[in-house]
Design a protein around this motif. Structure first.
Motif, PDB file in Angstrom:
ATOM      1  N   LYS A 102     -17.800   5.847  -5.418  1.00  0.00           N
ATOM      2  CA  LYS A 102     -16.530   5.192  -5.082  1.00  0.00           C
ATOM      3  C   LYS A 102     -15.406   5.736  -5.943  1.00  0.00           C
ATOM      4  O   LYS A 102     -15.622   6.103  -7.101  1.00  0.00           O
ATOM      5  N   ALA A 103     -14.213   5.744  -5.373  1.00  0.00           N
ATOM      6  CA  ALA A 103     -12.987   5.955  -6.139  1.00  0.00           C
ATOM      7  C   ALA A 103     -12.038   4.829  -5.766  1.00  0.00           C
ATOM      8  O   ALA A 103     -11.988   4.395  -4.606  1.00  0.00           O
ATOM      9  N   LEU A 104     -11.290   4.367  -6.754  1.00  0.00           N
ATOM     10  CA  LEU A 104     -10.425   3.206  -6.558  1.00  0.00           C
ATOM     11  C   LEU A 104      -9.103   3.450  -7.258  1.00  0.00           C
ATOM     12  O   LEU A 104      -9.079   3.957  -8.392  1.00  0.00           O
ATOM     13  N   ALA A 105      -8.020   3.128  -6.579  1.00  0.00           N
ATOM     14  CA  ALA A 105      -6.682   3.188  -7.187  1.00  0.00           C
ATOM     15  C   ALA A 105      -6.252   1.771  -7.522  1.00  0.00           C
ATOM     16  O   ALA A 105      -6.149   0.925  -6.616  1.00  0.00           O
ATOM     17  N   TYR A 106      -6.037   1.504  -8.804  1.00  0.00           N
ATOM     18  CA  TYR A 106      -5.738   0.151  -9.275  1.00  0.00           C
ATOM     19  C   TYR A 106      -4.282   0.059  -9.712  1.00  0.00           C
ATOM     20  O   TYR A 106      -3.789   0.907 -10.471  1.00  0.00           O
ATOM     21  N   ASP A 107      -3.609  -0.972  -9.215  1.00  0.00           N
ATOM     22  CA  ASP A 107      -2.213  -1.231  -9.582  1.00  0.00           C
ATOM     23  C   ASP A 107      -2.202  -2.333 -10.643  1.00  0.00           C
ATOM     24  O   ASP A 107      -2.430  -3.507 -10.321  1.00  0.00           O
ATOM     25  N   PRO A 108      -1.955  -2.010 -11.904  1.00  0.00           N
ATOM     26  CA  PRO A 108      -1.994  -3.041 -12.950  1.00  0.00           C
ATOM     27  C   PRO A 108      -0.897  -4.086 -12.811  1.00  0.00           C
ATOM     28  O   PRO A 108      -1.037  -5.201 -13.307  1.00  0.00           O
ATOM     29  N   ALA A 109       0.197  -3.751 -12.137  1.00  0.00           N
ATOM     30  CA  ALA A 109       1.271  -4.730 -11.956  1.00  0.00           C
ATOM     31  C   ALA A 109       0.870  -5.813 -10.959  1.00  0.00           C
ATOM     32  O   ALA A 109       1.204  -6.984 -11.129  1.00  0.00           O
ATOM     33  N   ARG A 110       0.140  -5.438  -9.934  1.00  0.00           N
ATOM     34  CA  ARG A 110      -0.307  -6.396  -8.918  1.00  0.00           C
ATOM     35  C   ARG A 110      -1.684  -6.957  -9.219  1.00  0.00           C
ATOM     36  O   ARG A 110      -2.097  -7.960  -8.645  1.00  0.00           O
ATOM     37  N   GLY A 111      -2.426  -6.272 -10.114  1.00  0.00           N
ATOM     38  CA  GLY A 111      -3.742  -6.754 -10.485  1.00  0.00           C
ATOM     39  C   GLY A 111      -4.790  -6.598  -9.414  1.00  0.00           C
ATOM     40  O   GLY A 111      -5.755  -7.369  -9.348  1.00  0.00           O
ATOM     41  N   GLU A 112      -4.651  -5.567  -8.573  1.00  0.00           N
ATOM     42  CA  GLU A 112      -5.604  -5.368  -7.492  1.00  0.00           C
ATOM     43  C   GLU A 112      -5.610  -3.909  -7.053  1.00  0.00           C
ATOM     44  O   GLU A 112      -4.668  -3.158  -7.330  1.00  0.00           O
ATOM     45  N   PRO A 113      -6.678  -3.494  -6.389  1.00  0.00           N
ATOM     46  CA  PRO A 113      -6.715  -2.120  -5.893  1.00  0.00           C
ATOM     47  C   PRO A 113      -5.773  -1.941  -4.708  1.00  0.00           C
ATOM     48  O   PRO A 113      -5.583  -2.873  -3.912  1.00  0.00           O
ATOM     49  N   VAL A 114      -5.198  -0.768  -4.611  1.00  0.00           N
ATOM     50  CA  VAL A 114      -4.354  -0.451  -3.466  1.00  0.00           C
ATOM     51  C   VAL A 114      -5.046   0.516  -2.519  1.00  0.00           C
ATOM     52  O   VAL A 114      -4.582   0.723  -1.397  1.00  0.00           O
ATOM     53  N   ALA A 115      -6.152   1.105  -2.964  1.00  0.00           N
ATOM     54  CA  ALA A 115      -6.924   1.986  -2.083  1.00  0.00           C
ATOM     55  C   ALA A 115      -8.325   2.133  -2.650  1.00  0.00           C
ATOM     56  O   ALA A 115      -8.510   2.177  -3.869  1.00  0.00           O
ATOM     57  N   ILE A 116      -9.313   2.181  -1.769  1.00  0.00           N
ATOM     58  CA  ILE A 116     -10.707   2.384  -2.147  1.00  0.00           C
ATOM     59  C   ILE A 116     -11.314   3.386  -1.177  1.00  0.00           C
ATOM     60  O   ILE A 116     -11.085   3.309   0.036  1.00  0.00           O
ATOM     61  N   ALA A 117     -12.064   4.330  -1.713  1.00  0.00           N
ATOM     62  CA  ALA A 117     -12.797   5.277  -0.875  1.00  0.00           C
ATOM     63  C   ALA A 117     -14.251   5.276  -1.316  1.00  0.00           C
ATOM     64  O   ALA A 117     -14.542   5.138  -2.508  1.00  0.00           O
ATOM     65  N   ALA A 118     -15.162   5.437  -0.373  1.00  0.00           N
ATOM     66  CA  ALA A 118     -16.591   5.421  -0.697  1.00  0.00           C
ATOM     67  C   ALA A 118     -17.335   6.397   0.199  1.00  0.00           C
ATOM     68  O   ALA A 118     -17.023   6.536   1.392  1.00  0.00           O
ATOM     69  N   ALA A 131      -8.586  -7.291 -23.632  1.00  0.00           N
ATOM     70  CA  ALA A 131      -8.135  -8.617 -23.192  1.00  0.00           C
ATOM     71  C   ALA A 131      -6.945  -8.491 -22.251  1.00  0.00           C
ATOM     72  O   ALA A 131      -6.896  -9.137 -21.194  1.00  0.00           O
ATOM     73  N   GLU A 132      -5.992  -7.651 -22.611  1.00  0.00           N
ATOM     74  CA  GLU A 132      -4.831  -7.465 -21.735  1.00  0.00           C
ATOM     75  C   GLU A 132      -5.242  -6.785 -20.437  1.00  0.00           C
ATOM     76  O   GLU A 132      -4.741  -7.124 -19.356  1.00  0.00           O
ATOM     77  N   ALA A 133      -6.174  -5.843 -20.530  1.00  0.00           N
ATOM     78  CA  ALA A 133      -6.645  -5.168 -19.323  1.00  0.00           C
ATOM     79  C   ALA A 133      -7.290  -6.165 -18.371  1.00  0.00           C
ATOM     80  O   ALA A 133      -7.004  -6.190 -17.166  1.00  0.00           O
ATOM     81  N   ALA A 134      -8.170  -7.032 -18.900  1.00  0.00           N
ATOM     82  CA  ALA A 134      -8.849  -8.009 -18.047  1.00  0.00           C
ATOM     83  C   ALA A 134      -7.863  -9.031 -17.483  1.00  0.00           C
ATOM     84  O   ALA A 134      -8.006  -9.471 -16.331  1.00  0.00           O
ATOM     85  N   ARG A 135      -6.870  -9.407 -18.282  1.00  0.00           N
ATOM     86  CA  ARG A 135      -5.871 -10.382 -17.803  1.00  0.00           C
ATOM     87  C   ARG A 135      -5.025  -9.824 -16.668  1.00  0.00           C
ATOM     88  O   ARG A 135      -4.475 -10.580 -15.865  1.00  0.00           O
ATOM     89  N   SER A 136      -4.919  -8.509 -16.590  1.00  0.00           N
ATOM     90  CA  SER A 136      -4.098  -7.921 -15.520  1.00  0.00           C
ATOM     91  C   SER A 136      -4.744  -8.083 -14.159  1.00  0.00           C
ATOM     92  O   SER A 136      -4.082  -7.971 -13.126  1.00  0.00           O
ATOM     93  N   LEU A 137      -6.034  -8.371 -14.159  1.00  0.00           N
ATOM     94  CA  LEU A 137      -6.805  -8.350 -12.925  1.00  0.00           C
ATOM     95  C   LEU A 137      -6.706  -9.673 -12.176  1.00  0.00           C
ATOM     96  O   LEU A 137      -6.959 -10.738 -12.732  1.00  0.00           O
ATOM     97  N   LYS A 138      -6.330  -9.603 -10.921  1.00  0.00           N
ATOM     98  CA  LYS A 138      -6.342 -10.780 -10.048  1.00  0.00           C
ATOM     99  C   LYS A 138      -7.736 -10.882  -9.442  1.00  0.00           C
ATOM    100  O   LYS A 138      -8.178  -9.986  -8.721  1.00  0.00           O
ATOM    101  N   ASP A 139      -8.456 -11.948  -9.771  1.00  0.00           N
ATOM    102  CA  ASP A 139      -9.802 -12.085  -9.225  1.00  0.00           C
ATOM    103  C   ASP A 139      -9.995 -13.487  -8.661  1.00  0.00           C
ATOM    104  O   ASP A 139      -9.267 -14.416  -8.980  1.00  0.00           O
ATOM    105  N   ASP A 140     -10.993 -13.597  -7.811  1.00  0.00           N
ATOM    106  CA  ASP A 140     -11.358 -14.878  -7.218  1.00  0.00           C
ATOM    107  C   ASP A 140     -12.668 -15.332  -7.834  1.00  0.00           C
ATOM    108  O   ASP A 140     -13.678 -14.621  -7.772  1.00  0.00           O
ATOM    109  N   ARG A 141     -12.654 -16.522  -8.444  1.00  0.00           N
ATOM    110  CA  ARG A 141     -13.854 -17.073  -9.068  1.00  0.00           C
ATOM    111  C   ARG A 141     -14.277 -18.329  -8.321  1.00  0.00           C
ATOM    112  O   ARG A 141     -13.478 -19.216  -8.075  1.00  0.00           O
ATOM    113  N   VAL A 142     -15.554 -18.377  -8.000  1.00  0.00           N
ATOM    114  CA  VAL A 142     -16.126 -19.557  -7.364  1.00  0.00           C
ATOM    115  C   VAL A 142     -17.295 -20.017  -8.217  1.00  0.00           C
ATOM    116  O   VAL A 142     -18.203 -19.231  -8.516  1.00  0.00           O
ATOM    117  N   VAL A 143     -17.271 -21.267  -8.639  1.00  0.00           N
ATOM    118  CA  VAL A 143     -18.341 -21.820  -9.461  1.00  0.00           C
ATOM    119  C   VAL A 143     -19.316 -22.562  -8.546  1.00  0.00           C
ATOM    120  O   VAL A 143     -18.921 -23.464  -7.797  1.00  0.00           O
TER     121      VAL A 143
END
Length: 521
Positions: free
Chosen positions: A25-41, A469-481
């Motif tokens: 896989k290759a992934l382009a990550y936008d740290p400002a939006r906290g999400e990938p903008v493109a993924i190839a596999a 810590a700052e790198a992980a905080r940039s990431l927008k993720d969905d957590r389900v407990v």
């Protein structure tokens, strides 16, 4: 494979590459939006020249990486590429001559031809002494055994070896022309001293290698070089793009998941399963060595991880789904939905059958590579849903057994369990894990967690982030407990103690006799 377009000009992008067992896989990550903008596999190129052998052609592997990178960059026109990081499976590597020409294909980490070399190590150094240096227990998978197999069986191929590079090191070398490795990948060669965080002179001597034949070990996130003009032409990356060390894919994914906090456990389950507990110091003892637990450097500086492992977890689920489907069914059409629906009908109602999920050895905590899988308690009344349910239950029991042992070995309680990897999509397996543990589990939705973690490490190296810590905080993720189902906790507690735990000991001698018979013939 997915792409998103319409990006703003000069958006800062980080590229993460993950060389996985089945997919690159290759992934382009936008740290400002906290999400990938493109993924190839694309599928990981692999060849099977003999039964039990698996190899990767280095040029095909590089070409696939380059194609994935070109694809994601096509969706990032006008963006600033701030850096690139590489994550990969860990134990596979290859020899290069002085001009950088590969001398042999990359022997896959799961290839079994190196059993004699593993046995040689067992006769040379005690498990406790080896663990005290490397934090590892002997396995045919380790990179040094690949080298020794070549030395013993293809000496003409490696007599001119200038350097041995593990897979992510090779990709970074193709990108930058620089030779370096991170601490986690170095650890999985079985030649790395965890206390000094450099190559062990004693183990190099035993293996017949010189220090200059191995790349320099450095922490993950270290920028080791910049994209050369030749690599720029092949990948579409701007020449001069900083390239950073990533590391062992499970640990790189853990960075994205925040898996560097005490008491946090990451259950990263794809083809194989790795259970990772963050530690602030190196742990080693005879019991740990005997059980097969690995303790080695984290991708992050000054940190360690205790790793439990099972070589076939999601791979076992896929294997069983394939056995229970029509011959020739493509992987993307295996009948998971039907099998899960059938399995669901007897959850909490039907005790048995019971699996011992050792399709490629026991993993931890038995540390027995000669153990085999078993299905016991099967009757004519059971259907394929029961067999499928039983395998999922056994994977939940395996996780419980290991977390119990890990807590006892380290004195560190498990405060949070986070699930990553492809098997988290099996919602029934997730619920079974929560019930077996009698503890909530967090399902973390991070698109391509290892590639995302590699992008975050590139951002640390390129100073886009001040630290993890700052790198992980940039990431927008969905957590389900997912809480444990109170109605299933006692049910699975009894099955775990009364049937699953005794099973390995009852079958151990039978499996060892089978392994000896197979070896002799």
């Amino acid at each position: 494979m997915s792409n998103r377009s319409g990006l703003k000009a000069r958006m800062t992008i980080l590229i993460g590459v993950d060389v996985g067992t089945t997919t690159i896989k290759a992934l382009a990550y936008d740290p400002a939006r906290g999400e990938p903008v493109a993924i190839a596999a694309r599928p990981t190129p692999v060849e099977h020249p003999r039964p039990g052998w698996s190899e990767h052609d280095p040029e095909a592997l590089w070409a696939t990486v380059a194609a994935c990178v070109r694809e994601v960059l096509s969706a990032c026109e006008g963006c600033e590429i701030a850096g690139l990081g590489v994550s990969s499976f860990a134990e596979a590597g290859l020899p290069l001559d002085a001009s950088g020409r590969p001398l042999y294909p990359i022997i896959a980490w799961y290839d079994r031809r190196c059993e004699p070399q593993a046995a040689w190590w067992e006769g040379q150094i005690s498990a406790a002494a080896l663990h005290a240096i490397t934090g590892q227990r002997v396995s045919p998978s380790f990179g040094v055994n690949k080298w020794m197999w070549l030395r013993d069986n293809e000496p003409h191929r490696v007599e001119n070896m200038a350097v041995w590079l593990s897979t992510p090191d090779y990709i970074l070398w193709r990108l930058t022309g620089e030779r370096a490795t991170d601490y986690t990948i170095a650890s999985r060669t079985l030649l790395f001293d965890q206390r000094t965080q450099t190559w062990s002179d004693e183990l190099l001597r035993r293996a017949g290698l010189r220090r200059e034949q191995l790349p320099e070990p450095l922490p993950g996130g270290t920028v080791v070089g910049r994209v050369t003009p030749q690599a720029a032409g092949e990948t579409g990356l701007p020449a001069g793009t900083p390239c950073a060390l990533g590391g062992h894919d499970h640990l790189v994914a853990a960075v994205a998941a925040g898996g560097y906090q005490p008491g946090t456990v990451i259950d990263s389950s794809g083809t194989a399963q790795a259970v990772l507990m963050f530690l602030s110091e190196f742990h080693t003892n005879e019991q740990m060595a005997g059980s097969g637990y690995a303790c080695y450097s984290h991708v992050l500086p000054g940190a360690y991880v205790l790793k439990a492992g099972l070589k076939l977890a999601g791979g076992a689920v896929e294997w069983l789904a394939r056995q229970l489907s029509d011959a020739g069914t493509p992987a993307d059409r295996l009948p998971y939905a039907a099998l899960l629906a059938e399995a669901e009908r007897t959850v909490g109602r039907q005790a048995g059958p019971v699996w011992l999920p050792h399709l490629l050895g026991s993993g931890t905590p038995e540390g027995d590579r000669h153990s085999r899988a078993a299905l016991v308690g099967l009757t004519a009344e059971h259907g394929q849903g029961d067999i499928f349910r039983a395998l999922l239950e056994s994977l939940a029991f395996w996780l419980r057994h290991n977390l119990t042992e890990v807590s006892a070995l380290t004195g560190q309680p498990v405060r949070e369990v986070t699930l990553l990897g492809g098997t988290k999509r099996l919602e029934l397996l997730t619920r079974l894990k929560a019930a077996a543990l009698n503890q909530p589990v967090t399902v973390l939705e991070i698109p391509e967690a290892a590639a995302t973690g590699a992008a975050l490490l590139a951002g640390i190296g390129a100073e886009v982030f001040d630290g993890p810590a700052e790198a992980a905080r940039s990431l927008k993720d969905d957590r389900v407990v997912i809480p444990p189902d109170a109605g299933l906790v006692e049910w699975y507690d009894r099955i775990y103690h009364e049937t699953y735990l005794p099973l390995y000991g009852l079958l151990r001698d039978v499996h060892h006799r089978l392994a000896a018979y197979t070896s002799a013939h």
